[in-house]
Design a protein around this motif. Structure first.
Motif, PDB file in Angstrom:
ATOM      1  N   HIS A  63     -16.826  35.249  44.325  1.00 18.34           N
ATOM      2  CA  HIS A  63     -18.199  35.997  44.129  1.00 18.34           C
ATOM      3  C   HIS A  63     -19.350  35.315  44.846  1.00 18.34           C
ATOM      4  O   HIS A  63     -20.389  34.730  44.360  1.00 18.34           O
ATOM      5  N   PRO A  64     -19.271  35.474  46.396  1.00 15.71           N
ATOM      6  CA  PRO A  64     -20.200  34.905  47.169  1.00 15.71           C
ATOM      7  C   PRO A  64     -21.523  35.471  46.996  1.00 15.71           C
ATOM      8  O   PRO A  64     -22.551  34.741  47.191  1.00 15.71           O
ATOM      9  N   GLY A  65     -21.642  36.683  46.986  1.00 13.52           N
ATOM     10  CA  GLY A  65     -22.931  37.293  46.859  1.00 13.52           C
ATOM     11  C   GLY A  65     -23.703  36.854  45.585  1.00 13.52           C
ATOM     12  O   GLY A  65     -25.008  36.604  45.754  1.00 13.52           O
ATOM     13  N   THR A  66     -23.092  36.750  44.462  1.00  9.92           N
ATOM     14  CA  THR A  66     -23.657  36.325  43.132  1.00  9.92           C
ATOM     15  C   THR A  66     -23.934  34.720  43.587  1.00  9.92           C
ATOM     16  O   THR A  66     -25.106  34.330  42.888  1.00  9.92           O
ATOM     17  N   GLY A  67     -23.197  33.995  44.060  1.00  9.78           N
ATOM     18  CA  GLY A  67     -23.413  32.681  44.360  1.00  9.78           C
ATOM     19  C   GLY A  67     -24.982  32.597  45.274  1.00  9.78           C
ATOM     20  O   GLY A  67     -25.744  31.600  45.117  1.00  9.78           O
ATOM     21  N   GLU A 127     -30.312  42.588  40.302  1.00 13.95           N
ATOM     22  CA  GLU A 127     -29.592  42.305  41.371  1.00 13.95           C
ATOM     23  C   GLU A 127     -28.295  41.384  41.206  1.00 13.95           C
ATOM     24  O   GLU A 127     -27.070  41.716  41.690  1.00 13.95           O
ATOM     25  N   ILE A 128     -28.432  40.439  40.392  1.00 19.00           N
ATOM     26  CA  ILE A 128     -27.432  39.540  39.927  1.00 19.00           C
ATOM     27  C   ILE A 128     -26.329  40.326  39.094  1.00 19.00           C
ATOM     28  O   ILE A 128     -25.109  40.408  39.433  1.00 19.00           O
ATOM     29  N   THR A 129     -26.657  41.121  38.115  1.00 22.61           N
ATOM     30  CA  THR A 129     -25.898  42.062  37.429  1.00 22.61           C
ATOM     31  C   THR A 129     -24.797  42.841  38.377  1.00 22.61           C
ATOM     32  O   THR A 129     -23.693  42.928  38.349  1.00 22.61           O
ATOM     33  N   GLU A 130     -25.689  43.753  39.175  1.00 20.78           N
ATOM     34  CA  GLU A 130     -24.986  44.835  40.125  1.00 20.78           C
ATOM     35  C   GLU A 130     -24.112  43.883  41.153  1.00 20.78           C
ATOM     36  O   GLU A 130     -22.771  44.377  41.389  1.00 20.78           O
ATOM     37  N   THR A 131     -24.532  42.929  41.639  1.00 25.73           N
ATOM     38  CA  THR A 131     -23.858  42.249  42.576  1.00 25.73           C
ATOM     39  C   THR A 131     -22.194  41.404  41.789  1.00 25.73           C
ATOM     40  O   THR A 131     -21.080  41.797  42.338  1.00 25.73           O
ATOM     41  N   ALA A 132     -22.554  40.771  40.772  1.00 21.96           N
ATOM     42  CA  ALA A 132     -21.457  40.279  39.924  1.00 21.96           C
ATOM     43  C   ALA A 132     -20.637  41.183  39.377  1.00 21.96           C
ATOM     44  O   ALA A 132     -19.237  40.983  39.550  1.00 21.96           O
ATOM     45  N   MET A 133     -20.968  42.225  38.968  1.00 19.57           N
ATOM     46  CA  MET A 133     -20.049  43.447  38.655  1.00 19.57           C
ATOM     47  C   MET A 133     -19.017  43.963  39.724  1.00 19.57           C
ATOM     48  O   MET A 133     -18.076  44.012  39.682  1.00 19.57           O
ATOM     49  N   SER A 134     -19.782  43.991  40.716  1.00 19.30           N
ATOM     50  CA  SER A 134     -19.362  44.461  41.952  1.00 19.30           C
ATOM     51  C   SER A 134     -18.028  43.581  42.430  1.00 19.30           C
ATOM     52  O   SER A 134     -17.051  43.969  42.870  1.00 19.30           O
ATOM     53  N   GLU A 135     -18.495  42.330  42.497  1.00 21.76           N
ATOM     54  CA  GLU A 135     -17.534  41.538  43.147  1.00 21.76           C
ATOM     55  C   GLU A 135     -16.340  41.073  42.133  1.00 21.76           C
ATOM     56  O   GLU A 135     -15.217  40.837  42.371  1.00 21.76           O
ATOM     57  N   THR A 136     -16.730  40.931  40.847  1.00 23.30           N
ATOM     58  CA  THR A 136     -15.599  40.408  39.839  1.00 23.30           C
ATOM     59  C   THR A 136     -14.878  41.699  38.910  1.00 23.30           C
ATOM     60  O   THR A 136     -13.917  41.166  38.413  1.00 23.30           O
ATOM     61  N   GLY A 137     -15.578  42.585  39.049  1.00 27.18           N
ATOM     62  CA  GLY A 137     -15.071  43.522  37.960  1.00 27.18           C
ATOM     63  C   GLY A 137     -15.526  43.451  36.713  1.00 27.18           C
ATOM     64  O   GLY A 137     -14.871  44.196  35.685  1.00 27.18           O
ATOM     65  N   LEU A 138     -16.348  42.300  36.203  1.00 25.53           N
ATOM     66  CA  LEU A 138     -16.665  42.146  34.913  1.00 25.53           C
ATOM     67  C   LEU A 138     -17.550  43.386  34.404  1.00 25.53           C
ATOM     68  O   LEU A 138     -18.504  43.925  35.317  1.00 25.53           O
ATOM     69  N   PRO A 139     -17.553  43.787  33.276  1.00 23.10           N
ATOM     70  CA  PRO A 139     -18.489  44.772  32.797  1.00 23.10           C
ATOM     71  C   PRO A 139     -19.978  44.166  32.841  1.00 23.10           C
ATOM     72  O   PRO A 139     -20.131  43.230  32.812  1.00 23.10           O
ATOM     73  N   GLU A 140     -20.701  45.269  32.765  1.00 22.63           N
ATOM     74  CA  GLU A 140     -22.046  45.030  32.756  1.00 22.63           C
ATOM     75  C   GLU A 140     -22.659  44.267  31.462  1.00 22.63           C
ATOM     76  O   GLU A 140     -23.407  43.008  31.853  1.00 22.63           O
ATOM     77  N   PRO A 141     -22.222  44.309  30.383  1.00 24.16           N
ATOM     78  CA  PRO A 141     -22.811  43.474  29.306  1.00 24.16           C
ATOM     79  C   PRO A 141     -22.364  42.029  29.347  1.00 24.16           C
ATOM     80  O   PRO A 141     -22.924  40.907  28.831  1.00 24.16           O
ATOM     81  N   ARG A 142     -21.151  41.881  30.061  1.00 25.39           N
ATOM     82  CA  ARG A 142     -20.642  40.490  30.084  1.00 25.39           C
ATOM     83  C   ARG A 142     -21.688  39.648  30.930  1.00 25.39           C
ATOM     84  O   ARG A 142     -21.883  38.444  31.061  1.00 25.39           O
TER      85      ARG A 142
END
Length: 506
Positions: free
Chosen positions: A188-192, A81-96
């Motif tokens: 990144h409020p969802g990640t937070g 959930e964190i990976t999917e949400t952070a990728m969506s919010e920030t545009g950072l790639p999945e490995p990051r």
């Protein structure tokens, strides 16, 4: 299954909504609504933290270590959930996110757990009583580090996990025995929210007092101002812009009871290329520098934005290799629209400066970042402070020096930095011995023949430096030494063993 944020604040174990909401601005995917923070919510969170302080400060080191370990486990349990949400919010790639940020966040929590179990951080000192000493007896003196009280933490835009809700500042404060109130970053409020849920789950698992942690999302400047000026808050951890951080720092200093503001604000992280290293491998260094500049779209506080080199064929080779590598870089998504706009503005301003030559120019589209490279001479660099400022993104500047003496002069004129890098070969040792005492006064970390974009989370790491790199050069925001920001020494004189703090008994 895609995570659906509830969009509420987390205050003392309760999900709390407010009257207004804001929408996230994801790099891709669906936007979500989140409650807007208010000064009233700040007051509620601060009061809950103060109410929890006595009980939490009195917990054993083992109990707090178990709490930190549990947070790490709860974060890892939410990795998808964190990976999917952070990728969506920030545009950072999945490995990051999945393979770097989340493991780093979990590992630094576990590192602090190990650190407080060891107990050396308490810096205990004991001077035995000397009742027969002449001309005056000496009392029994015992010193130990004690937690300072509730701590405010501001989440960072560029590290949605490692420098944000459950990041290093939060981990250090909780390890020290201080409740934490986090002001979440709007990028990144969802990640937070997910990180806050992990902390709350760990607190419940380990029986921590209610109020040990709160998260407030969104809100205008008055929310941050209220947080740093709240009389129950005893220290602030911040990672962000020089302008925003300096404003909060000044507010902390203006309080009736001034408090420490531990801010990481800005750095261009210069590299000094010594003569023999340049002659031997300038092209190799230039290519690697381009890769470091563009790592994560250049959105690292340790991004090496400036290369200081002796003028000549080696400088030409450095420039040409960096140019070739940068021109092959693909566009990358930046963390927010605001960061992308500021990057484009900074690059445009650099291109207009007198005495600055454009080597690589690009046209970033919308929220993307593409690289820029400029060069100038040392006289221009030292006389034009505008080109000394950080441009947050993949922009590099080459500064050409006439000779080694001018290179040292450039070093002396530097503002405070997080890092300074020296590229050297064996034959450069004498020149480096001359340069080193100068750069030692300018940065918190000095490295040789590498690039500073990786910050190891370890006992010996220093992530800080003289202003404006940070607002307190005596501390670090990465590594176990960072716990000292949220402790203060207390001396107990002639206290009976029965009433001493548990860590001082025996």
């Amino acid at each position: 299954m895609t995570y659906q944020p509830h969009g509420k604040h987390l205050i003392a174990g309760e999900r709390v909504a407010s009257d207004r909401s804001f929408s996230s601005e994801p790099a891709h995917g669906t936007a979500h609504d989140f409650s807007v923070g208010t000064p009233d919510l700040v007051n509620r969170a601060a009061e809950a933290a103060e109410a929890a302080f006595d009980a939490y400060a009195a917990t054993s080191r083992e109990d707090r270590a178990a709490f930190l370990d549990a947070i790490a486990e709860e974060l890892e349990a939410r990795v998808d959930e964190i990976t999917e949400t952070a990728m969506s919010e920030t545009g950072l790639p999945e490995p990051r996110i999945r393979s770097v940020e989340l493991p780093r966040t979990a590992n630094q929590l576990r590192l602090f757990a190990k650190h407080i179990r060891d107990g050396a951080y308490l810096d205990q000192r004991h001077d035995d009583a000397m009742p027969d000493r002449k001309p005056m007896p000496r009392p029994d003196l015992r010193m130990i580090q004690r937690p300072i009280g509730p701590v405010a933490v501001f989440g960072a835009s560029n590290f949605p996990l490692a420098f944000s809700t459950a990041g290093g500042d939060t981990a250090a404060a909780l390890a020290a025995g201080c409740p934490v109130v986090v002001k979440g970053h709007g990028a990144h409020p969802g990640t937070g929210e997910l990180a806050a849920e992990a902390i709350q789950a760990a607190a419940e698992r380990t029986g921590m007092p209610t109020g040990v942690f709160s998260l407030i999302q969104g809100g205008d400047r008055t929310v941050g101002q209220t947080l740093v000026q709240h009389p129950l808050v005893k220290a602030v951890g911040f990672t962000g812009s020089l302008k925003g951080g300096r404003a909060l720092y000044d507010l902390c200093a203006q309080r009736d009871e001034p408090i420490p503001f531990f801010g990481e604000l800005g750095s261009v992280n210069p590299m000094f290329l010594m003569d023999e290293a340049t002659e031997a491998r300038a092209a190799e260094i230039g290519k690697a520098w381009a890769g470091s500049l563009c790592m994560g779209a250049g959105q690292f506080c340790t991004n090496p934005g400036v290369a200081v080199v002796l003028d000549g064929s080696g400088a030409d080779a450095l420039r040409d290799a960096a140019k070739e590598a940068l021109e092959g870089m693909e566009p990358q998504t930046m963390l927010t629209d605001g960061i992308a706009s500021a990057y484009k503005g900074g690059a445009a301003a650099m291109a207009k400066e007198s005495g600055v030559t454009a080597v690589v120019t690009t046209e970033p589209a919308e929220r993307s970042a593409t690289p820029f490279l400029f060069e100038t001479d040392a006289d221009t660099w030292m006389s034009n402070h505008a080109i000394n400022e950080e441009v947050f993104g993949p922009l590099g500047l080459i500064v050409r020096c006439k000779d080694a003496a001018q290179m040292e002069k450039v070093a002396r004129t530097l503002k405070g930095q997080l890092t300074i890098t020296i590229h050297m070969d064996d034959g450069d040792a004498e020149a480096v011995r001359s340069l080193l005492p100068i750069v030692e006064r300018k940065a918190g970390r000095i490295l040789v023949n590498g690039f500073p974009t990786g910050v190891e989370v370890a006992d010996a790491m220093v992530h800080g430096g003289p202003y404006p790199a940070s607002t307190n050069f005596g501390h670090t925001s990465v590594g176990t030494l960072s716990i000292r920001r949220f402790l203060r020494p207390v001396c107990f004189q002639n206290l009976p063993e029965a009433v001493l703090p548990a860590d001082l008994k025996g």
